[in-house]
Design a protein around this motif. Structure first.
Motif, PDB file in Angstrom:
ATOM      1  N   ALA A  11     -33.551  13.870  -2.741  1.00  0.00           N
ATOM      2  CA  ALA A  11     -35.194  14.301  -3.115  1.00  0.00           C
ATOM      3  C   ALA A  11     -34.929  13.206  -4.009  1.00  0.00           C
ATOM      4  O   ALA A  11     -33.699  12.888  -5.239  1.00  0.00           O
ATOM      5  CB  ALA A  11     -35.265  14.898  -3.565  1.00  0.00           C
ATOM      6  N   GLY A  12     -36.214  12.429  -5.079  1.00  0.00           N
ATOM      7  CA  GLY A  12     -36.167  11.422  -5.965  1.00  0.00           C
ATOM      8  C   GLY A  12     -37.533  10.564  -5.370  1.00  0.00           C
ATOM      9  O   GLY A  12     -38.473  10.803  -4.390  1.00  0.00           O
ATOM     10  N   ALA A  35     -34.391  21.815  -8.155  1.00  0.00           N
ATOM     11  CA  ALA A  35     -34.788  22.317  -7.526  1.00  0.00           C
ATOM     12  C   ALA A  35     -33.840  23.082  -6.524  1.00  0.00           C
ATOM     13  O   ALA A  35     -34.218  23.766  -5.649  1.00  0.00           O
ATOM     14  CB  ALA A  35     -35.999  21.640  -7.027  1.00  0.00           C
ATOM     15  N   GLY A  36     -33.104  21.941  -6.807  1.00  0.00           N
ATOM     16  CA  GLY A  36     -31.410  22.574  -5.494  1.00  0.00           C
ATOM     17  C   GLY A  36     -31.556  21.585  -4.927  1.00  0.00           C
ATOM     18  O   GLY A  36     -30.496  21.329  -4.125  1.00  0.00           O
ATOM     19  N   ALA A  37     -31.846  19.933  -5.516  1.00  0.00           N
ATOM     20  CA  ALA A  37     -31.424  18.675  -4.508  1.00  0.00           C
ATOM     21  C   ALA A  37     -30.036  18.865  -4.506  1.00  0.00           C
ATOM     22  O   ALA A  37     -29.110  19.060  -6.350  1.00  0.00           O
ATOM     23  CB  ALA A  37     -32.163  17.911  -4.602  1.00  0.00           C
ATOM     24  N   THR A  38     -29.142  18.153  -3.572  1.00  0.00           N
ATOM     25  CA  THR A  38     -27.309  17.713  -4.425  1.00  0.00           C
ATOM     26  C   THR A  38     -27.361  16.107  -4.276  1.00  0.00           C
ATOM     27  O   THR A  38     -26.491  15.522  -4.633  1.00  0.00           O
ATOM     28  CB  THR A  38     -26.183  18.066  -3.336  1.00  0.00           C
ATOM     29  OG1 THR A  38     -27.119  17.914  -1.828  1.00  0.00           O
ATOM     30  CG2 THR A  38     -26.272  19.681  -3.376  1.00  0.00           C
ATOM     31  N   ALA A  39     -28.471  15.490  -4.565  1.00  0.00           N
ATOM     32  CA  ALA A  39     -28.231  13.687  -3.744  1.00  0.00           C
ATOM     33  C   ALA A  39     -29.886  13.268  -4.082  1.00  0.00           C
ATOM     34  O   ALA A  39     -30.884  14.615  -4.341  1.00  0.00           O
ATOM     35  CB  ALA A  39     -27.793  12.990  -2.666  1.00  0.00           C
ATOM     36  N   LEU A  40     -29.579  12.252  -4.907  1.00  0.00           N
ATOM     37  CA  LEU A  40     -31.179  11.833  -5.708  1.00  0.00           C
ATOM     38  C   LEU A  40     -31.205  10.660  -4.547  1.00  0.00           C
ATOM     39  O   LEU A  40     -30.009   9.680  -4.640  1.00  0.00           O
ATOM     40  CB  LEU A  40     -30.466  10.900  -7.143  1.00  0.00           C
ATOM     41  CG  LEU A  40     -31.578  10.345  -7.805  1.00  0.00           C
ATOM     42  CD1 LEU A  40     -33.471  11.292  -8.157  1.00  0.00           C
ATOM     43  CD2 LEU A  40     -31.441  10.017  -9.144  1.00  0.00           C
ATOM     44  N   ILE A  85     -35.084  14.491   3.116  1.00  0.00           N
ATOM     45  CA  ILE A  85     -35.062  13.265   1.996  1.00  0.00           C
ATOM     46  C   ILE A  85     -36.434  13.431   1.831  1.00  0.00           C
ATOM     47  O   ILE A  85     -37.441  12.657   2.785  1.00  0.00           O
ATOM     48  CB  ILE A  85     -34.593  11.995   2.468  1.00  0.00           C
ATOM     49  CG1 ILE A  85     -34.153  10.565   1.784  1.00  0.00           C
ATOM     50  CG2 ILE A  85     -34.657  11.411   4.163  1.00  0.00           C
ATOM     51  CD1 ILE A  85     -33.464   9.216   1.934  1.00  0.00           C
ATOM     52  N   VAL A  86     -36.408  13.700   0.153  1.00  0.00           N
ATOM     53  CA  VAL A  86     -39.003  13.553   0.364  1.00  0.00           C
ATOM     54  C   VAL A  86     -37.941  12.796  -1.350  1.00  0.00           C
ATOM     55  O   VAL A  86     -37.281  12.551  -2.216  1.00  0.00           O
ATOM     56  CB  VAL A  86     -38.240  15.612  -0.150  1.00  0.00           C
ATOM     57  CG1 VAL A  86     -40.099  15.380  -0.221  1.00  0.00           C
ATOM     58  CG2 VAL A  86     -38.200  16.612   1.899  1.00  0.00           C
ATOM     59  N   GLU A  87     -39.494  12.457  -1.026  1.00  0.00           N
ATOM     60  CA  GLU A  87     -39.480  11.301  -2.151  1.00  0.00           C
ATOM     61  C   GLU A  87     -40.522  12.870  -2.871  1.00  0.00           C
ATOM     62  O   GLU A  87     -41.655  13.269  -3.207  1.00  0.00           O
ATOM     63  CB  GLU A  87     -40.738  10.586  -1.792  1.00  0.00           C
ATOM     64  CG  GLU A  87     -40.501   8.787  -0.860  1.00  0.00           C
ATOM     65  CD  GLU A  87     -41.360   8.243  -0.461  1.00  0.00           C
ATOM     66  OE1 GLU A  87     -40.337   6.473  -0.092  1.00  0.00           O
ATOM     67  OE2 GLU A  87     -42.558   8.049  -0.723  1.00  0.00           O
ATOM     68  N   VAL A  88     -40.344  12.398  -4.466  1.00  0.00           N
ATOM     69  CA  VAL A  88     -40.720  13.345  -5.198  1.00  0.00           C
ATOM     70  C   VAL A  88     -40.706  12.567  -6.651  1.00  0.00           C
ATOM     71  O   VAL A  88     -39.866  11.674  -7.482  1.00  0.00           O
ATOM     72  CB  VAL A  88     -39.417  14.731  -5.803  1.00  0.00           C
ATOM     73  CG1 VAL A  88     -39.614  15.397  -6.926  1.00  0.00           C
ATOM     74  CG2 VAL A  88     -39.026  15.229  -4.237  1.00  0.00           C
TER      75      VAL A  88
END
Ligand code: PEP
Ligand code: MN
Length: 340
Positions: free
Chosen positions: A102-103, A123-128, A299-302
């Motif tokens: 996420a990022g 929030a629990g993501a492991t990658a940016l 993979i989510v845009e935040v």
């Protein structure tokens, strides 16, 4: 492959097909039916020229049996590929645990990036994720911060332990991006840039390969094959939506590809519901659907302030939305015997 002869084909024509197959280093099995003759080619014919056979006199059609890709296929490797993302959090893609990457769509500013990195980690993501080199439709649009953006991503990794996933757009950028990133993203627009696929295959960082806007599943798999065949087995496929006639969303997100990829390939499949829908309000539900369908990662845009994002603000969710979505995703993951 199977060569189906025309009903009028004679022995001479069947013999000619047999000769062609032997010239290719294959063996033949001729099946004389009551209506017509069929010749089955025996041996690995993936790299053979089927057109030559299709052109031979008396041949009606040539039907491939083997998938044209090999190293990406389950026929060759049945054990699932698990890719380590990097960073210090130990995130993987392809194992029991589902990864959240996420990022922001693009890296815009050091402080904002570090702030959002901490929030997605919380929030629990492991990658940016975050693009420093951005493939933009308009040459006048924000193109990314380049190396400065990569340095910001590396700093965010150092501060949070998150692995960094970022796009590489050109062959000559590969060493630079690989110097800062943990995972190299090959974007949808570059899925058939074969020189770039070779270049990311020639180095060691894992690759997140996005499906082209109008690529078929077979073309997608062959793009992965380009990378693996150069010596880099750490490929993650990413479905990010395809272009269709539909207008209510930016792209159409075909989630049936998730179980289909699991059927034909050992590679992990990540879903991008941000590019996949184009609208933040659709992202949480499509995250849920992707997990239910068996996705190995998202993979989510935040963005902390989507209204002022320099790229893709309309499809960016806030860290708060990510947090509430993650709580539901954990339940769905458990229901399909996964963890998140
Ligand atoms: C992105 O991830 O921001 C992006 C540009 O992705 P895609 O290549 O899927 O359009
Ligand atoms: Mn984007």
């Amino acid at each position: 492959m199977i060569i189906v002869m025309e009903s009028s084909a004679g022995k001479e024509q069947v013999d000619h097909v047999v000769t062609l197959l032997r010239e290719m280093g294959l063996k033949e099995h001729v099946i004389q039916g009551s209506e017509r003759t069929v010749v089955a080619a025996i041996g690995d014919d993936r790299a053979k020229d089927k057109d030559a056979l299709e052109n031979a006199p008396g041949v009606e059609k040539v039907m491939p049996v083997l998938a044209p890709y090999k190293m990406a296929s389950r026929e060759v490797k049945t054990q699932r590929t698990v890719v380590a993302l990097g960073g210090t959090l130990g995130g993987t893609v392809g194992g029991k645990k589902i990864a959240m990457i996420a990022g922001p769509c693009s890296v815009e500013d050091r402080n904002k990036l570090i702030e959002v990195a901490h929030m997605v980690k919380e929030a629990g993501a492991t990658a940016l994720r975050g693009g420093a080199f951005k493939p933009r439709t308009s040459p006048y649009a924000f193109q990314g911060l380049g190396e400065k953006g990569l340095q910001m991503l590396a700093e965010a990794r150092d501060r949070t332990g998150l692995a960094v996933v970022t796009e590489v757009m050109a062959v000559e950028q590969v060493p630079l991006v690989a110097k800062y990133a943990d995972v190299l993203q090959v974007g949808a627009r570059n899925m058939q840039n074969y020189n770039l696929l070779w270049a990311v295959g020639d180095q060691q960082r894992p690759v997140l390969l996005k499906r082209g806007l109008s690529a078929t599943l077979e073309e997608f798999m062959l793009a992965a094959e380009y990378i693996i065949s150069r010596g880099n087995p750490n490929v993650m496929l990413c479905e990010r939506g395809i272009r269709t006639f539909e207008g209510y969303c930016r792209n159409t997100l075909p989630l049936a590809i998730v179980p289909e990829i699991h059927r034909i390939s050992h590679l992990p499949i990540v879903v991008d519901p941000s590019q996949g829908t184009g609208h933040a309000h659709l992202v949480p539900d499509m995250c849920k659907a992707a997990i239910a369908a068996g996705a190995d990662g998202l993979i989510v845009e935040v963005h902390n302030d989507p209204e002022h994002a320099l790229t893709d603000g309309a499809q960016s969710i806030t860290p708060k939305m990510l947090e509430s979505t993650m709580a539901i995703l954990r339940k769905i993951a458990a229901a399909v015997d996964r963890e998140m």
